[in-house]
Design a protein around this motif. Sequence first.
Motif, PDB file in Angstrom:
ATOM      1  N   SER A 134       0.219   5.927   6.919  1.00 31.20           N
ATOM      2  CA  SER A 134      -0.211   6.791   5.890  1.00 31.20           C
ATOM      3  C   SER A 134       0.803   6.402   4.975  1.00 31.20           C
ATOM      4  O   SER A 134       0.375   5.846   3.525  1.00 31.20           O
ATOM      5  N   GLU A 135       1.777   6.717   4.964  1.00 36.78           N
ATOM      6  CA  GLU A 135       2.846   6.714   3.955  1.00 36.78           C
ATOM      7  C   GLU A 135       3.855   5.153   4.016  1.00 36.78           C
ATOM      8  O   GLU A 135       4.872   5.500   3.196  1.00 36.78           O
ATOM      9  N   ASP A 136       3.604   4.779   4.396  1.00 43.17           N
ATOM     10  CA  ASP A 136       4.171   3.187   5.049  1.00 43.17           C
ATOM     11  C   ASP A 136       3.786   1.937   3.037  1.00 43.17           C
ATOM     12  O   ASP A 136       3.223   1.358   3.168  1.00 43.17           O
ATOM     13  N   ARG A 137       4.422   2.675   1.788  1.00 44.59           N
ATOM     14  CA  ARG A 137       4.359   2.026   1.290  1.00 44.59           C
ATOM     15  C   ARG A 137       4.274   0.965   1.017  1.00 44.59           C
ATOM     16  O   ARG A 137       3.624  -0.048  -0.456  1.00 44.59           O
ATOM     17  N   ARG A 138       5.479   0.175   1.651  1.00 41.93           N
ATOM     18  CA  ARG A 138       5.520  -1.224   1.104  1.00 41.93           C
ATOM     19  C   ARG A 138       4.595  -1.875   1.995  1.00 41.93           C
ATOM     20  O   ARG A 138       4.273  -3.796   1.262  1.00 41.93           O
ATOM     21  N   ARG A 140       1.202  -0.952   3.561  1.00 42.87           N
ATOM     22  CA  ARG A 140       0.149   0.063   4.394  1.00 42.87           C
ATOM     23  C   ARG A 140      -0.609  -1.258   3.158  1.00 42.87           C
ATOM     24  O   ARG A 140      -2.159  -1.797   3.942  1.00 42.87           O
ATOM     25  N   SER A 141      -0.896  -1.496   2.198  1.00 44.03           N
ATOM     26  CA  SER A 141      -1.817  -2.276   1.596  1.00 44.03           C
ATOM     27  C   SER A 141      -1.959  -3.992   2.178  1.00 44.03           C
ATOM     28  O   SER A 141      -3.091  -4.435   2.201  1.00 44.03           O
ATOM     29  N   GLU A 163      -2.479   8.325   9.402  1.00 41.50           N
ATOM     30  CA  GLU A 163      -2.134   9.760   8.747  1.00 41.50           C
ATOM     31  C   GLU A 163      -0.380  10.791   8.942  1.00 41.50           C
ATOM     32  O   GLU A 163      -0.142  10.726  10.329  1.00 41.50           O
ATOM     33  N   GLY A 166       5.610   6.780   8.369  1.00 36.91           N
ATOM     34  CA  GLY A 166       5.739   6.161   7.189  1.00 36.91           C
ATOM     35  C   GLY A 166       6.183   4.358   8.098  1.00 36.91           C
ATOM     36  O   GLY A 166       5.890   4.397   8.871  1.00 36.91           O
ATOM     37  N   HIS A 167       7.509   4.341   7.477  1.00 39.40           N
ATOM     38  CA  HIS A 167       7.488   2.799   8.151  1.00 39.40           C
ATOM     39  C   HIS A 167       8.945   3.145   9.274  1.00 39.40           C
ATOM     40  O   HIS A 167       9.552   2.934   9.140  1.00 39.40           O
TER      41      HIS A 167
END
Length: 198
Positions: A134-138, A140-141, A163, A166-167
Motif C-alpha cells: 500500500s505504501e509502494d508509491r512508485r 502501486r498504481s 497494507e 512499502g517497496h
Amino acid sequence: IIVAANGLKSSMYIDSRDGVYPVETVIVNDLVPHIESTYRVIPERAGRAIDGFSMGGFGAAHLGFKHPERFGTVSLMGAALHRPEFFSEQRKEIFADVFGNDLSYCKRESPWTLVRKHAGSLKERTHLRLFVGSEDRRLRSKNTEFSTLMDSLGLDHEYGVVEGAGHNVAEVLDELGERAWTFYAKAFRQGGISGDVD
C-alpha cells in the motif's frame, strides 16, 4: 526447489537488444533444462512457477507471459510494471543498455504487450497473482492498472494491496504470512501435481 536467477544490475530479465546479455535465453533455454536434468523435479509446465519482486516482477511477467507453455504459475510481487514509454523517458540508461534505444523492441518485450498477445494461452490454465504494498508509491498504481488489464482480458488472478508494506519484499511476504506459500500449494494441486507441496 527454489532457484534464484541473477538478473544482473538492470537487465529486466530480457535479452538485451544487442545480444550481449542474453538473460532470457539463458534462463529459459539453459537454466530450466539444467535444473530439470540435474534434480528430481517434475519437468512440465504445471510443475513450474515463476515469481519476482520489483525488477524481478517485471521479469516474471515478461518470461511467464511470453512463455505460457513453460510456466503454469506466474506470481508478481511489487512488480516494476513500467510501460515502454516510461523507459524511454525516465529510465534512459536501461532504455539504451537493454532495449538499444529501440521503442519497438521495448514494446514487443513489454509485459503489457505480452499479456495481451498470449491471453488465450494463459486463460484458465495459468495460476496468476499480483500483490503490491500500500505504501509502494512508485509502483502501486501500475500494479493496480495491470490487474485491471488482466481483468479485461478475462484472466482470473489473485490481486491484493498489502497494507503498511512499502517497496520491500520482506514486508510484503511477512504481511501475507502463510498465504505467500499456500498459493503455490493450491496452484500445484490444481495443476495435477501430487506429493508433498505443503
